[in-house]
Write a protein that holds these residues in place. Structure first.
Motif, PDB file in Angstrom:
ATOM      1  N   SER A 170      13.820  10.376   8.016  1.00 42.47           N
ATOM      2  CA  SER A 170      14.248  11.227   6.912  1.00 42.47           C
ATOM      3  C   SER A 170      15.293  10.503   6.077  1.00 42.47           C
ATOM      4  O   SER A 170      15.846   9.477   6.484  1.00 42.47           O
ATOM      5  N   LEU A 171      15.551  11.054   4.889  1.00 46.57           N
ATOM      6  CA  LEU A 171      16.550  10.534   3.972  1.00 46.57           C
ATOM      7  C   LEU A 171      17.746  11.462   3.949  1.00 46.57           C
ATOM      8  O   LEU A 171      17.596  12.691   3.991  1.00 46.57           O
ATOM      9  N   THR A 172      18.935  10.888   3.874  1.00 45.63           N
ATOM     10  CA  THR A 172      20.171  11.661   3.799  1.00 45.63           C
ATOM     11  C   THR A 172      20.911  11.273   2.523  1.00 45.63           C
ATOM     12  O   THR A 172      21.025  10.086   2.201  1.00 45.63           O
ATOM     13  N   LEU A 173      21.394  12.276   1.806  1.00 47.33           N
ATOM     14  CA  LEU A 173      22.192  11.994   0.622  1.00 47.33           C
ATOM     15  C   LEU A 173      23.499  11.347   1.067  1.00 47.33           C
ATOM     16  O   LEU A 173      24.334  11.972   1.712  1.00 47.33           O
ATOM     17  N   ALA A 174      23.670  10.066   0.725  1.00 51.65           N
ATOM     18  CA  ALA A 174      24.849   9.311   1.174  1.00 51.65           C
ATOM     19  C   ALA A 174      25.835   9.060   0.050  1.00 51.65           C
ATOM     20  O   ALA A 174      26.989   8.724   0.312  1.00 51.65           O
ATOM     21  N   GLY A 175      25.401   9.183  -1.210  1.00 52.90           N
ATOM     22  CA  GLY A 175      26.296   8.951  -2.331  1.00 52.90           C
ATOM     23  C   GLY A 175      25.797   9.687  -3.558  1.00 52.90           C
ATOM     24  O   GLY A 175      24.581   9.825  -3.762  1.00 52.90           O
ATOM     25  N   ALA A 176      26.717  10.177  -4.363  1.00 55.42           N
ATOM     26  CA  ALA A 176      26.353  10.909  -5.579  1.00 55.42           C
ATOM     27  C   ALA A 176      27.530  10.904  -6.527  1.00 55.42           C
ATOM     28  O   ALA A 176      28.693  10.839  -6.108  1.00 55.42           O
ATOM     29  N   THR A 177      27.235  10.982  -7.819  1.00 52.89           N
ATOM     30  CA  THR A 177      28.302  11.116  -8.805  1.00 52.89           C
ATOM     31  C   THR A 177      28.792  12.558  -8.815  1.00 52.89           C
ATOM     32  O   THR A 177      28.029  13.484  -8.541  1.00 52.89           O
ATOM     33  N   MET A 187      16.052  15.207   3.712  1.00 54.60           N
ATOM     34  CA  MET A 187      14.645  15.466   3.408  1.00 54.60           C
ATOM     35  C   MET A 187      13.778  14.503   4.197  1.00 54.60           C
ATOM     36  O   MET A 187      14.082  13.305   4.299  1.00 54.60           O
ATOM     37  N   PRO A 188      12.718  15.010   4.823  1.00 56.45           N
ATOM     38  CA  PRO A 188      11.828  14.130   5.581  1.00 56.45           C
ATOM     39  C   PRO A 188      11.053  13.204   4.656  1.00 56.45           C
ATOM     40  O   PRO A 188      10.837  13.507   3.479  1.00 56.45           O
ATOM     41  N   LEU A 189      10.644  12.051   5.197  1.00 62.63           N
ATOM     42  CA  LEU A 189       9.827  11.132   4.419  1.00 62.63           C
ATOM     43  C   LEU A 189       8.540  11.849   4.012  1.00 62.63           C
ATOM     44  O   LEU A 189       7.902  12.524   4.816  1.00 62.63           O
ATOM     45  N   VAL A 233      10.132  14.201  -4.406  1.00 67.47           N
ATOM     46  CA  VAL A 233       9.927  12.940  -5.106  1.00 67.47           C
ATOM     47  C   VAL A 233      10.529  11.781  -4.313  1.00 67.47           C
ATOM     48  O   VAL A 233       9.906  10.730  -4.136  1.00 67.47           O
ATOM     49  N   SER A 234      11.747  11.955  -3.816  1.00 68.13           N
ATOM     50  CA  SER A 234      12.405  10.879  -3.055  1.00 68.13           C
ATOM     51  C   SER A 234      11.613  10.541  -1.801  1.00 68.13           C
ATOM     52  O   SER A 234      11.451   9.356  -1.466  1.00 68.13           O
ATOM     53  N   GLY A 235      11.131  11.556  -1.112  1.00 63.03           N
ATOM     54  CA  GLY A 235      10.330  11.309   0.083  1.00 63.03           C
ATOM     55  C   GLY A 235       9.032  10.597  -0.230  1.00 63.03           C
ATOM     56  O   GLY A 235       8.572   9.739   0.538  1.00 63.03           O
ATOM     57  N   TRP A 236       8.440  10.932  -1.382  1.00 62.70           N
ATOM     58  CA  TRP A 236       7.208  10.249  -1.797  1.00 62.70           C
ATOM     59  C   TRP A 236       7.490   8.787  -2.104  1.00 62.70           C
ATOM     60  O   TRP A 236       6.734   7.888  -1.704  1.00 62.70           O
ATOM     61  N   ASP A 292       5.107  18.729 -11.540  1.00 58.71           N
ATOM     62  CA  ASP A 292       4.713  17.588 -10.706  1.00 58.71           C
ATOM     63  C   ASP A 292       4.609  18.061  -9.253  1.00 58.71           C
ATOM     64  O   ASP A 292       5.572  18.599  -8.694  1.00 58.71           O
ATOM     65  N   PRO A 293       3.428  17.889  -8.607  1.00 57.02           N
ATOM     66  CA  PRO A 293       3.250  18.398  -7.234  1.00 57.02           C
ATOM     67  C   PRO A 293       4.185  17.740  -6.222  1.00 57.02           C
ATOM     68  O   PRO A 293       4.413  18.287  -5.139  1.00 57.02           O
ATOM     69  N   ARG A 294       4.759  16.591  -6.566  1.00 54.03           N
ATOM     70  CA  ARG A 294       5.658  15.910  -5.633  1.00 54.03           C
ATOM     71  C   ARG A 294       7.071  16.466  -5.689  1.00 54.03           C
ATOM     72  O   ARG A 294       7.871  16.216  -4.787  1.00 54.03           O
ATOM     73  N   TYR A 295       7.385  17.199  -6.711  1.00 48.99           N
ATOM     74  CA  TYR A 295       8.759  17.680  -6.913  1.00 48.99           C
ATOM     75  C   TYR A 295       9.035  18.908  -6.031  1.00 48.99           C
ATOM     76  O   TYR A 295       8.261  19.865  -6.005  1.00 48.99           O
ATOM     77  N   VAL A 296      10.142  18.853  -5.298  1.00 48.57           N
ATOM     78  CA  VAL A 296      10.613  19.979  -4.479  1.00 48.57           C
ATOM     79  C   VAL A 296      12.044  20.283  -4.895  1.00 48.57           C
ATOM     80  O   VAL A 296      12.929  19.437  -4.696  1.00 48.57           O
ATOM     81  N   PRO A 297      12.320  21.437  -5.503  1.00 50.53           N
ATOM     82  CA  PRO A 297      13.680  21.723  -5.979  1.00 50.53           C
ATOM     83  C   PRO A 297      14.661  21.897  -4.830  1.00 50.53           C
ATOM     84  O   PRO A 297      14.335  22.473  -3.785  1.00 50.53           O
ATOM     85  N   ILE A 298      15.869  21.353  -5.019  1.00 50.75           N
ATOM     86  CA  ILE A 298      16.970  21.523  -4.072  1.00 50.75           C
ATOM     87  C   ILE A 298      18.094  22.218  -4.833  1.00 50.75           C
ATOM     88  O   ILE A 298      18.696  21.623  -5.742  1.00 50.75           O
ATOM     89  N   ALA A 299      18.346  23.461  -4.488  1.00 49.71           N
ATOM     90  CA  ALA A 299      19.270  24.291  -5.272  1.00 49.71           C
ATOM     91  C   ALA A 299      20.635  23.634  -5.434  1.00 49.71           C
ATOM     92  O   ALA A 299      21.236  23.674  -6.506  1.00 49.71           O
ATOM     93  N   ALA A 300      21.145  23.012  -4.366  1.00 48.59           N
ATOM     94  CA  ALA A 300      22.490  22.434  -4.410  1.00 48.59           C
ATOM     95  C   ALA A 300      22.591  21.285  -5.399  1.00 48.59           C
ATOM     96  O   ALA A 300      23.679  20.969  -5.874  1.00 48.59           O
ATOM     97  N   LEU A 301      21.460  20.644  -5.730  1.00 48.72           N
ATOM     98  CA  LEU A 301      21.477  19.505  -6.656  1.00 48.72           C
ATOM     99  C   LEU A 301      21.124  19.919  -8.082  1.00 48.72           C
ATOM    100  O   LEU A 301      21.055  19.053  -8.965  1.00 48.72           O
ATOM    101  N   ARG A 302      20.864  21.200  -8.312  1.00 49.24           N
ATOM    102  CA  ARG A 302      20.684  21.790  -9.648  1.00 49.24           C
ATOM    103  C   ARG A 302      19.682  20.994 -10.498  1.00 49.24           C
ATOM    104  O   ARG A 302      19.966  20.556 -11.611  1.00 49.24           O
ATOM    105  N   GLY A 303      18.485  20.827  -9.937  1.00 49.78           N
ATOM    106  CA  GLY A 303      17.464  20.059 -10.634  1.00 49.78           C
ATOM    107  C   GLY A 303      17.096  20.603 -11.995  1.00 49.78           C
ATOM    108  O   GLY A 303      16.756  19.848 -12.909  1.00 49.78           O
TER     109      GLY A 303
END
Length: 402
Positions: A70-77, A89-91, A95-98, A115-126
């Motif tokens: 899986s991927l972990t958010l390690a850095g952000a502005t 998010m699991p691989l 979009v990131s997992g894809w 886009d079928p690959r897009y999964v909204p994450i509320a905390a990141l306010r896509g």
């Protein structure tokens, strides 16, 4: 839109930005990779650098976790840096997992929800961002390290040059992030080893306390009661003037006294109360008084250490003192305990007969192997210096946290 990420050279940075920005970008990359061995500070520096270099509004650095699943958010502005470590998010998911699974960049100019690959994450306010670009971060020999995402509030047509710049930055940073991941995994293993050592020693000492309590509450109390009865019997026999019986009772009482002394000695050997009350200083001083055969010169620092380290040093000293009495035939020994520069050090030097040193396992009666194992269990080392006729020096060093 997707494009292949292979074949990108770090030299591709040249020409993607003007000369002044190229120098600034390279300095930022150097600063990011020099921010320390931790993943999160490095990822935060990368996010700030990429946002500035690509004129985007926000950047997310997703790093492959230690399970590689899986991927972990390690850095952000900012303000999304508050979500670091919380977004996973699991691989293959989103979009990131894809991107992580396919090792190809993705660009979405508008209408992400379609886009079928897009999964909204509320905390990141896509929904606040119109366009995004996502590229893999790869290195050799580490392979995939993570995924870089940049987002813009206004619609933006990311050009091939933009994607190439992101890929180049990702490859330049990936090696440092990979090393940071390895450092984190090694630190985790070291902490697990330390915790295991503490648990093992705690379990051993808990069992010693239980045995000491059983001896005290059972055998010792019964022996004390038996002593009282023998005293009473002896007085009764004295009144009847039966010398032979009195002699046997006296011998029985001597045997009880000896057994009681041995039981008390066993209790002290299992878990000396002085170690709980006064720490290692008091424990070593008390231990020294139990060896009248050798003149011990003590130089002991009044320092408290974690319990498992105090126990280990006490047990090593106990074994070492016994070796001095049983094997060295020494008349004088010096015991030094210090704590300096994050290292606890116990040294016992005797003027005994000495011996030919070799592998610890071959030192038989000296019990060196058991002392070395105790030292290693708490992350320390034990060294022995000796030669026939020149005495013996045993030194144990254990790193301790401040």
């Amino acid at each position: 839109m997707s494009s292949r990420s292979g074949g990108v050279s770090p030299h591709a940075v040249h020409g993607l930005v003007d000369a002044d920005r190229e120098v600034a970008l390279l300095l930022d990359i150097i600063a990011a990779t020099s921010s320390g061995p931790e993943v999160e500070p490095m990822a935060a520096a990368v996010a700030r650098m990429i946002t500035a270099a690509t004129a985007s509004d926000v950047c997310f650095v997703h790093v492959l976790d230690d399970t590689d699943q899986s991927l972990t958010l390690a850095g952000a502005t900012p303000p999304f840096d508050e979500q670091v470590g919380r977004i996973r998010m699991p691989l293959g998911s989103g979009v990131s997992g894809w991107v992580a699974s396919h090792r190809e960049p993705v660009v979405i100019v508008s209408d992400k929800e379609a886009d079928p690959r897009y999964v909204p994450i509320a905390a990141l306010r896509g929904k606040d961002f119109a366009s995004m670009a996502s590229v893999p971060m790869e290195t050799e020999p580490g392979g995939l390290v993570g995924v870089l995402n940049v987002h813009t509030i206004e619609r933006r047509d990311f050009t091939p040059r933009d994607i190439e710049l992101l890929l180049v930055i990702g490859r330049l940073i990936a090696g440092a992030l990979h090393q940071a991941r390895l450092h984190r995994q090694l630190s985790a293993r070291e902490r697990a080893h330390e915790n295991f050592a503490e648990q093992v020693i705690a379990a051993q000492e808990s069992e010693r306390r239980r045995l000491a309590g059983d001896i005290h509450d059972g055998i010792s109390q019964r022996l004390v009661g038996l002593t009282y009865r023998l005293d009473a019997a002896a007085r009764a026999v004295d009144d009847l003037d039966q010398p032979a019986a009195a002699e046997q009772l006296e011998k029985a009482r001597d045997l009880v006294d000896l057994t009681l002394a041995e039981a008390r000695s066993a209790i002290g050997g299992l878990r000396p109360p002085v170690l709980d009350d006064l720490g290692l200083l008091g424990g070593l001083a008390s231990l020294a008084t139990s060896i009248p055969e050798v003149d011990l010169d003590l130089h002991l620092a009044d320092e408290r250490l974690p319990e498992h380290i105090e126990v280990a040093l006490y047990r090593i000293a106990q074994e070492c003192f016994q070796n001095v009495v049983k094997h060295s035939r020494a008349l004088v020994a010096t015991v030094t305990f210090t704590v300096r520069d994050g290292v606890a050090r116990l040294e016992v030097v005797d003027n005994g007969v000495g011996f030919e040193t070799g592998p610890l396992s071959s030192s038989g009666g000296y019990g060196m192997l058991s002392m070395a194992e105790r030292a290693e269990l708490v992350g320390g080392t034990l060294t022995v210096r000796s030669r026939p006729g020149a005495g013996t020096t045993v030194t144990v060093s254990i790193p301790v946290e401040g």
